[in-house]
Structures are given as C-alpha cells and as structure tokens.
Design a protein around this motif. Structure first.
Motif, mmCIF file in Angstrom:
data_model
loop_
_atom_site.group_PDB
_atom_site.id
_atom_site.type_symbol
_atom_site.label_atom_id
_atom_site.label_comp_id
_atom_site.label_asym_id
_atom_site.label_seq_id
_atom_site.Cartn_x
_atom_site.Cartn_y
_atom_site.Cartn_z
ATOM 1 N N SER B 92 53.870 44.146 37.550
ATOM 2 C CA SER B 92 54.320 45.525 37.719
ATOM 3 C C SER B 92 53.141 46.485 37.585
ATOM 4 N N THR B 93 52.242 46.192 36.656
ATOM 5 C CA THR B 93 51.074 47.057 36.492
ATOM 6 C C THR B 93 50.210 47.047 37.755
ATOM 7 N N ALA B 94 50.059 45.852 38.321
ATOM 8 C CA ALA B 94 49.256 45.747 39.538
ATOM 9 C C ALA B 94 49.847 46.618 40.641
ATOM 10 N N LEU B 146 50.615 29.766 27.298
ATOM 11 C CA LEU B 146 49.162 29.735 27.130
ATOM 12 C C LEU B 146 48.464 30.103 28.431
ATOM 13 N N VAL B 147 48.979 29.554 29.526
ATOM 14 C CA VAL B 147 48.366 29.847 30.822
ATOM 15 C C VAL B 147 48.455 31.343 31.113
ATOM 16 N N ALA B 148 49.634 31.931 30.832
ATOM 17 C CA ALA B 148 49.832 33.349 31.135
ATOM 18 C C ALA B 148 48.826 34.206 30.368
ATOM 19 N N VAL B 149 48.574 33.861 29.107
ATOM 20 C CA VAL B 149 47.617 34.631 28.311
ATOM 21 C C VAL B 149 46.238 34.575 28.959
ATOM 22 N N GLN B 150 45.861 33.390 29.418
ATOM 23 C CA GLN B 150 44.542 33.274 30.046
ATOM 24 C C GLN B 150 44.482 34.088 31.334
ATOM 25 N N VAL B 151 45.577 34.065 32.086
ATOM 26 C CA VAL B 151 45.630 34.866 33.315
ATOM 27 C C VAL B 151 45.450 36.343 32.958
ATOM 28 N N MET B 152 46.156 36.767 31.902
ATOM 29 C CA MET B 152 46.058 38.172 31.475
ATOM 30 C C MET B 152 44.618 38.509 31.061
ATOM 31 N N ASN B 153 44.046 37.649 30.227
ATOM 32 C CA ASN B 153 42.693 37.931 29.746
ATOM 33 C C ASN B 153 41.704 37.996 30.900
ATOM 34 N N TYR B 154 41.870 37.094 31.846
ATOM 35 C CA TYR B 154 40.972 37.098 32.992
ATOM 36 C C TYR B 154 41.133 38.393 33.797
ATOM 37 N N LEU B 155 42.390 38.735 34.106
ATOM 38 C CA LEU B 155 42.626 39.896 34.968
ATOM 39 C C LEU B 155 42.182 41.186 34.274
ATOM 40 N N LEU B 156 42.467 41.296 32.974
ATOM 41 C CA LEU B 156 42.136 42.549 32.290
ATOM 42 C C LEU B 156 40.640 42.661 31.991
ATOM 43 N N PRO B 159 39.244 41.653 37.375
ATOM 44 C CA PRO B 159 39.791 42.361 38.536
ATOM 45 C C PRO B 159 40.561 43.636 38.184
ATOM 46 N N MET B 160 41.305 43.638 37.058
ATOM 47 C CA MET B 160 42.167 44.792 36.801
ATOM 48 C C MET B 160 41.594 45.737 35.745
ATOM 49 N N GLY B 168 31.344 50.965 30.374
ATOM 50 C CA GLY B 168 31.389 51.321 28.953
ATOM 51 C C GLY B 168 31.442 50.117 28.029
ATOM 52 N N SER B 169 32.433 50.126 27.122
ATOM 53 C CA SER B 169 32.469 49.107 26.072
ATOM 54 C C SER B 169 33.185 47.842 26.522
ATOM 55 N N ARG B 170 33.608 47.830 27.759
ATOM 56 C CA ARG B 170 34.273 46.651 28.336
ATOM 57 C C ARG B 170 35.504 46.225 27.533
ATOM 58 N N ILE B 171 36.263 47.191 27.033
ATOM 59 C CA ILE B 171 37.540 46.855 26.404
ATOM 60 C C ILE B 171 38.454 46.288 27.487
ATOM 61 N N PRO B 172 39.052 45.113 27.242
ATOM 62 C CA PRO B 172 39.891 44.529 28.295
ATOM 63 C C PRO B 172 41.202 45.293 28.436
ATOM 64 N N GLN B 173 41.224 46.305 29.248
ATOM 65 C CA GLN B 173 42.445 47.076 29.485
ATOM 66 C C GLN B 173 42.413 47.665 30.879
#
Ligand SMILES: Nc1ncnc2c1ncn2[C@@H]1O[C@H](COP(=O)(O)OP(=O)(O)O)[C@@H](O)[C@H]1O
Ligand SMILES: [Mg+2]
Lengths: 504, 369
Positions: B92-94, B146-156, B159-160, B168-173
C-alpha cells in the motif's frame, strides 16, 4: 449357570437396559437379538464388569456375585469376544494370548508354554492359528479365532460373542458355527449377539429379543420365523423381501472399462474391473469389505485417481479423471460407505448437511447471500419426503441416529435427480425400519430409469435388491451372474475367492 | 446449554486468573496492585482521548484476529500475521508513493486494495503449500514472517528509502506520505480514525461471509470434515488457499491501517517485524482466541487487549513499572485461554457420565458459531 435379574442401566438420556432378565444354561447358545442401540452390548458389558448396573443382580451357579472388572469376570470363568477386537496388531498371536496373564517364570515370559497350550486348544476345536505369527498379518476371521482362543485359554466356561459374524464371509460364518457347536457340546454356555435373523435361527437354542432396552420376548427357533423375529425387534410388521416391479432396462449409464486403482497401501486395490450398469437396473457388488469395493466407489465418485488405461463413463461422458464436482454434474449421486466420515458433517446441522451438494444453487441466494427462508422450505421438504426424524433443521447432525443420518444423505443425493446412483453399504448399522425405507427408495429410482450400483457386504440385501450380482474378491470381479442364477452358496464361495475367474 | 455457558465462563475465568497473576507480579515489583489496576483502567478507558487511543491500538489486533477466525473455520492456523501485515503495508505504501497527487477518495480505496492484495498473496503462499504439498502452515507462515522482514528491510534501505535519507543518516524509512493519504480522523482532538470503522466493518463482513454465503459455507465444511466436503464436490484445496488468502488480506489491511493511520505517515523499520507491527500479528491471535475464534466476539476482545496495551503505558508512567508487564500479561492470557479448551473438555466430561467406552466427544476447539 447364569442368571441376570432385573438389570437396569441408564446412560445420560437413554435407558440402555430397562429391567432386563436373561439366563443361560450350560451347553446352550442363547442369542440376544436386537437392533443397533437396543442394549445388547450394554447388558453383556455389565456381565463382563465393564459397566456397573444401576439396578438388578447377577447370579452365577445360583449364587449372587458382583463383577466390578473384567478381571473379576475372568475369575468367574466368563470370556468375551468384543464387537471391536482388542488385540495388539504388532504382537504375535501367542504374545496377545499371554498379555495380562501372570507368567510362570517371572520376570521372564513363558511364551513357549503359552504356545504349547494354545496349540492344544486350537487342535481341540479346529481353531488353527499359528502362535508365532504377528496379528496384523491375520485376516479378520483369524483374528476372531485368536480372541476365542484367548478366552478359552483363560478357561472361560461362559463365552459372550458380540456380533461375531458382522465381519465374516458366509463361509467363515459356517466355520465359526461349527466351532461354537463344539464348544456347547463340551458343556460351555454361549451368549451370541446378532441382528442377523437368518443366522440367529440357524445357531440358537433360545432367542431373547431386546428392543429399546426392554426384553420383548424369549423364544426358540422352532416356534419363530424370520417375520416373527423381525416384528419383535422392530415392534411392527416389516417386509423383509421388498416388492420389485419388473422394469425394462435401457442403455448403459455407468460404464467401467478396465478400471485399475492403487489403494492407500500402494498396492493394487482394484484390478481391471469391467462393469456396466444400465438404466433401470440394480447391479449389486457383493464381497467381504476390503476387497477393493471402497476404492472402486471412490474412483467412480471422482475421489481417487484411476490408473492409466482405466475408463469410467457416466451417460457417455468420460469422467475417468474428473473430480467429484464434475462427476456429480455428469449425473452421479453418491452415498458413501462411511456416513460420518464421507457422507455428512457431524458438526453441521441437518439443514446445512442437506445443502452440502447444492449450496451454490442460485435459487438459494438473494443478493449473493443465503436466502434462509427458501433454504428452510427446501430442507423441510426433503426431511418430510424422506421421513428423516429430527427435532428441528438446526439439530446437529451427529445427534441423529445412524438410520436418520443415512436417510438425510439419501435425501440430499437423490434430490439432484441423478442418472446413476452409487450406494455403498447404504444400510450398514441402520435400523430395520430405515433399511426398509432405503431399499424402497433404491427400487423406486430403478423404476424411474436410474442406474443403481449397490455395494454391500450384506448378501441378503444384495439378493433382495439386485438384478445382476457381481462378486468382488481381491480387487477383481470374480463372478457376475443374473439374480435368477445366483445362489447364496455360490456367491459365498466366490466371496471367499473360490470361484473360477470368469469375469464379464 | 451447559456447553454455551462454559464457552463464556471459561475464557473469562482465564482472564481473571491472568489478572491475578498480573497483580502478583505488580506486588513483586513493589507496588500496590489496586493502584496498578486503577492506573491501567484509567489509562485505557479513563478519558475520551484514551478511549480513542485504545480503539486505535485495538484495530490492527481486530483485523488480524478476524483473519485468524476465517482461517480457523477452515482449520488452517495462520501464524503469519506479522509477515502479512508487513507485506500489506509495503504494497500500500508503494502505491501511495507512486501516485502522490491522487485525491483522498481515490487514493484510500487504492491503498486498501493494494494492502489486501499484498497480505492476501502472502497468506495464499502457505495456503497453497498446505493444500497442494501438505506443508504444515504453522511452519511455513513463521518462515514467511522472517522473509517478509527481510523484504521490508531491503526495500526500506534501498528502493523505497526516503530520498532525503540517502544523502543523510540513511534511516531505513520511506518519505512522509502526502497528507491526502492519511486516514481521516473521526473525532477531532483524538486519534480516532477511519481505521477503527474499517476494522469493525471487516469483522461484520467476515461474519456474514462465514455464515451467510456459499463461500463461507464451503470453508466451514472443509474445516469440519474435509472428506465429506470433498465427496460432495467441494474443492478442499481451493478452499484452504482461499481461507488463507482472506486471512492474509485482513492482516494486510492491518498493515494499511498501521501506516496510513500513523502520525508519522511513513513506514520505518528498526530491523525487526515487531518494530513496525508492535507484534499485532501475534496479539491478534490472542484476541481471536479470547473471542472464541468468532469474528463478532473478536471485536470486544480486541478492544480489551488494546486497552491492556494503552493501560500498561499508563501503569508505567504512574507506578514506574516496566511496560513489558503488559507483554507478560498478554502471554499469561494466551496460556490460560488456550488451555481453557482443555479445561472445558474436562469439565464437560465430568458433567457427563464417568464411563464412556466410545471415548468422549472430540475436544471443543474454540466454540462460537
Ligand atoms: N458408554 C455409553 N455412554 C452413553 N450411552 C451409551 C454408552 N454405551 C451405550 N450407550 C447407549 O445405550 C444404548 C444401547 O447401546 P448398545 O448396548 O451398544 O446397543 P447394541 O449393542 O444393542 O447395539 C444406545 O442408545 C447407546 O447409544
Ligand atoms: Mg453392540
């Protein structure tokens, strides 16, 4: 030797035995006859110490006794062969017989002496079983012999056999009866439980009939007839041989060609079966269960795949690889063998089970949601038409009697106006009244041009209903005869695998 | 009758016992349990704002819980709420990031659909694995968390990521979504937003689906007796996949509510699933169990657990007690509610007759209906 006086046993909601008196003399077979649920097993479980009676007394050799456990019962020289065998399949015959007995060489076993005595007993009664073989390798008939040997080994003078013939071929029944007669000649007393009228007349010295927990009479075979006994069991006149009007058969509606099916144990369960059922005829498949009937039925119903080269056609449509929904759409109605496993959903109420097959029917929907008023009318019509006895449509199905659940399933299945009706063991374990009704329905559909394939272990049922009879043995059709040419003896032999293989 | 009564008494009893344990723990931490209770109730339900906060915190639990109910009716156990929330939120965020200028009336339905499709897809995978390959769904859903968390961490992180953070500080958000993506507030001065209505609507819709539609009928038939369902022409496999897809889509919807109902209006990860979901994927299971796995009963149940969460915050403020106490309480309730099924069967057997050689009736799982 035994007298039970005024035995009463209540379970929540039912009086299983109501002031029942029963006696047994040495050297006789006294049969307890009654429909399922009449209270036969309960009475004998009281004798065997498995239940305590709420009232009444038990006398052995004239002396009152209390029996509080099977151990007590065995001490009193009472043995029981249960309806459901109580053997450990992974142990050998001798180990099963020795189970629960003190060994004479504690802490070690004394299986060799057990085997030796076992063989003596076996020889005496012609109960041949190898003591060193594991029980799971034995046929049902052989397992039953082990149960009997177990009881004799414990020196039972009084032996109760709870529906011992339910699982046997006609041939095995004859063998069993020979053994039982030898036992009475040796002075033992036997209580024989059954609901099969013919064999009861055959074996018994006296017959006591139970109905709804009450004794409705005691008689001797010479003074009884099948009709009379049935009436005592059911409480009204019943027709044992349904009227079957002649019907001209039409074209083949169910065609099986070289149907081969692999069973659950990865062995060939159905082995190249060819069979045709024409419009307006009932074809009966006789046979001891476990010879591929269940797998054949499941394959026809689209629930089990057939091997390549097989062909199943319903009204010329090829349904060999079709699923259940497609097969039903082609015109099949299916009454499965195990009604609570495959036929109905116990937790669903009566109405929901009636809706199971056609719940997608748009006439039951309004705006995509169930139209409960329409559904209620539909279900009520079916319940009335098939005289399903249920308090309400909301009653949980599991609380109905077996006969009423079976009528419910039949009502649901026949409502779709099938062209082929596959009924597997449609009256197993149901009361005589319901069985009579179900038989009537099968005959009526036959008259309407439905092709009926009836699979049954009950030879009487097959003989009463079928126009042609096929016998299944080890996955093959070993005999196929017109009803007019069929004899009980011939079919019995074929069921035991003795027929020369002349299929088709 | 007895069964009905037990159905209500036993879970409530379980909750009471759990609170008793909570009181003991508060005493052990050196505080007065009565004060603790007052602080919790006050924090959860004391004012209009607090009630609203409780309702907002209850909403993800409710959505996940309703999904659990749907899956359970088809006898599928969905432990994958966490992962399905995450995937739903990402999808939804995408969408919201891709079309920033879209007016709210269009954007909200779009992100809701995207979240439900995402979560539904993530639920359908273990459903299909179970239906067609007999893979245990408890294991596969946990793995997919577990897979979903990795997908989230990668995307944030890639790409996202918020373009501002790249330099800047590269906060994953993600970057902050435009205000027209926020779920509208229902009561000014409180946090109460449309998500709460969505949650309750979903619960009612699930109830209607299960007991008033052919699809729900099939799911329940498969859940009770797959053999009989199959024999009557119902596809057991398709039903299992459908149940899991619906269940997952409701968790995905919880993900939408978490992002679009948040004040920050963005997705942030601290590397764990719970950092984003506040463990709603698991607490929702508790809420469903406590609601006897019935979608309508899950509404008050989720509200209660939402209260537990907000109340525990207040407890911490007032009595200086660590808020993980709420987590511990949660756990205790789970233990008691889950074992209450056993207790109930046991009581039922007592009430009946002692001897029953045919074995007592199967353990009553859940009840309701
Ligand atoms: N352990 C039990 N608990 C409750 N009801 C029972 C139990 N055993 C038997 N009954 C009920 O008692 C009645 C008689 O059963 P049973 O003696 O098994 O009949 P039969 O052996 O003649 O078929 C039936 O209504 C049955 O449901
Ligand atoms: Mg019985």
């Amino acid at each position: 030797m035994l007298e039970m006086r005024g035995i009463t046993k209540r379970f929540p909601g039912v009086v299983a035995n109501d002031d029942v008196s029963f006696d047994l003399r040495a050297g006789e077979v006294h049969t307890l006859l009654g429909e399922n649920g009449a209270g036969k097993s309960t009475l004998m479980k009281i004798l065997f110490g498995l239940y305590q009676p709420d009232a009444g007394e038990i006398l052995l050799q004239g002396r009152p006794v209390t029996i509080t456990s099977p151990t007590d019962a065995i001490e009193h020289r009472i043995g029981m062969v249960h309806q459901h065998f109580m053997l450990v399949p992974t142990l050998t015959v001798a180990e099963n017989v020795a189970l629960g007995l003190p060994s004479m060489r504690r802490p070690f076993t004394d299986l060799d002496t057990v085997s030796q005595r076992m063989v003596e007993i076996s020889d005496q009664y012609g109960l041949t079983v190898d003591p060193s073989i594991e029980v799971w390798k034995l046929s049902v008939g052989e397992r039953q012999r082990v149960e009997i040997i177990k009881a004799l080994y414990r020196e039972a003078e009084l032996l109760v056999l709870d529906e011992p013939t339910a699982v046997l071929t006609p041939q095995e029944v004859d063998d069993l009866f020979v053994i039982l007669r030898q036992m009475t000649e040796a002075g033992r007393g036997l209580v024989f439980i059954s609901h099969k009228l013919r064999e009861v007349l055959d074996l018994s010295d006296r017959i006591t009939v139970l109905r709804n927990g009450v004794v409705t009479g005691t008689t001797v075979p010479a003074e009884a007839s099948l009709e009379r006994l049935a009436e005592m069991m059911v409480g009204r006149e019943v027709s044992l041989a349904p009227d079957k009007p002649p019907v001209a058969t039409g074209r083949p509606r169910l065609v099986l060609e070289h149907v081969t099916v692999i069973g659950d144990r990865d062995t060939v369960a159905v082995d190249g079966v060819d069979l045709e059922v024409r419009a307006g005829e009932i074809v009966g498949i006789a046979g001891v269960s476990g010879n591929g009937q269940r797998e054949l039925a499941e394959t026809i119903a689209g629930l089990r795949p057939a091997e390549p080269g097989s062909s199943v056609q319903i009204d010329r449509a090829d349904v060999t690889t079709a699923d259940a929904a497609t097969t039903r759409a082609a015109g099949l109605a299916y009454v499965p063998e195990e009604r609570m496993k495959d036929g109905a959903i116990g937790e669903f109420d009566v109405g929901e089970n009636l809706l199971l097959v056609n719940h997608r029917d748009p006439s039951f929907l309004r705006g995509g949601l169930f139209d409960f008023e329409r559904i209620r009318l539909h279900c009520q019509r079916l319940v009335d038409a098939f005289s399903v006895k249920t308090p309400t449509l909301q009653t949980p199905t599991s609380s109905l009697s077996g006969g009423n659940i079976q009528k419910l399933i039949l009502a649901r299945e026949l409502d779709s106006d099938p062209t082929v009706l596959l009924a597997a063991q449609p009256t197993r374990g149901v009361d005589i009244g319901a069985a009579e009704y179900i038989h009537g329905q099968l005959i009526e559909r036959r008259s309407e041009g439905v092709a009926v394939l009836l699979i049954s272990e009950d030879l009487d049922e097959i003989l009463a209903l079928a126009d042609r009879i096929a016998v299944m043995y080890e996955g093959r059709i070993v005999q196929l005869v017109d009803r007019a040419d069929a004899t009980r003896e011939g079919l019995g032999l074929a069921m035991a695998g003795a027929a020369d293989r002349s299929p088709g | 009758m007895i069964r009905r009564a037990l159905g209500a008494v036993v879970p409530v009893g379980a909750a009471l016992v759990a609170f008793l344990f909570g009181a003991i723990m508060i005493v052990a931490l050196g505080a007065n349990p009565i004060d603790g209770l007052v602080a919790m109730l006050d924090g959860a339900f004391g004012t209009r704002e607090r009630l609203a906060t409780t309702a907002v915190r209850a909403t993800p639990l409710l959505l996940v819980g309703v999904g659990i109910c749907v899956a359970f009716r088809a006898k599928v156990i969905n432990i994958g709420g966490e992962g399905q929330i995450v995937i739903g939120a990402l999808a939804s965020t995408a969408v919201a990031l891709a079309v920033p200028g879209t007016p709210k009336v269009l954007l909200l339905p779009m992100v809701i659909v995207a979240g439900m499709v995402g979560g539904g897809f993530w639920g359908a995978i273990p459903g299909a694995l179970k239906a067609y390959a007999s893979v245990n769904e408890i294991l596969s859903t946990i793995m997919l968390n577990l897979v979903a968390v990795q997908v989230m961490n990668y995307l944030l992180r890639g790409p996202m990521i918020d373009p501002l953070e790249v330099e800047g500080s590269r906060i994953p958000q993600t970057e902050r979504l435009t205000d027209n993506a926020a779920l509208p507030t229902l009561l000014s001065g409180t946090r109460l937003h449309l998500g709460v209505v969505i949650g309750i609507t979903a619960a009612v819709a699930a109830y209607v689906l299960l007991w008033r539609t052919p699809l729900g009928f099939r799911l329940r038939a498969v859940g009770h007796n797959p053999n009989a369902a199959r024999a009557s022409g119902i596809s057991v496999e398709r039903s299992i996949v459908t149940a899991m897809a619906i269940s997952g889509s409701l968790s995905g919807l919880a993900g939408v509510v978490l992002v679009f109902g948040s004040e920050s209006l963005r997705m942030v990860t601290d590397g764990s699933a719970a950092g984003f979901t506040s463990a709603a994927g698991f607490n929702g299971i508790v809420a469903a169990l406590f609601g006897a796995l019935h979608p309508l009963w899950t509404i008050p149940s989720a509200f209660l657990f939402g209260g537990l969460l907000t109340g525990a915050n207040n407890l911490q403020r007032v009595l200086q007690i660590p808020s993980p106490l709420a987590v511990a309480l949660n756990g205790i309730v789970v233990v008691f509610v889950v074992s209450s099924g056993r207790v109930r069967t046991w009581i039922e057997q007592r009430i009946r007759q002692p001897v029953d050689d045919r074995g007592a009736s199967a353990p009553v799982a859940g009840g309701g209906g």
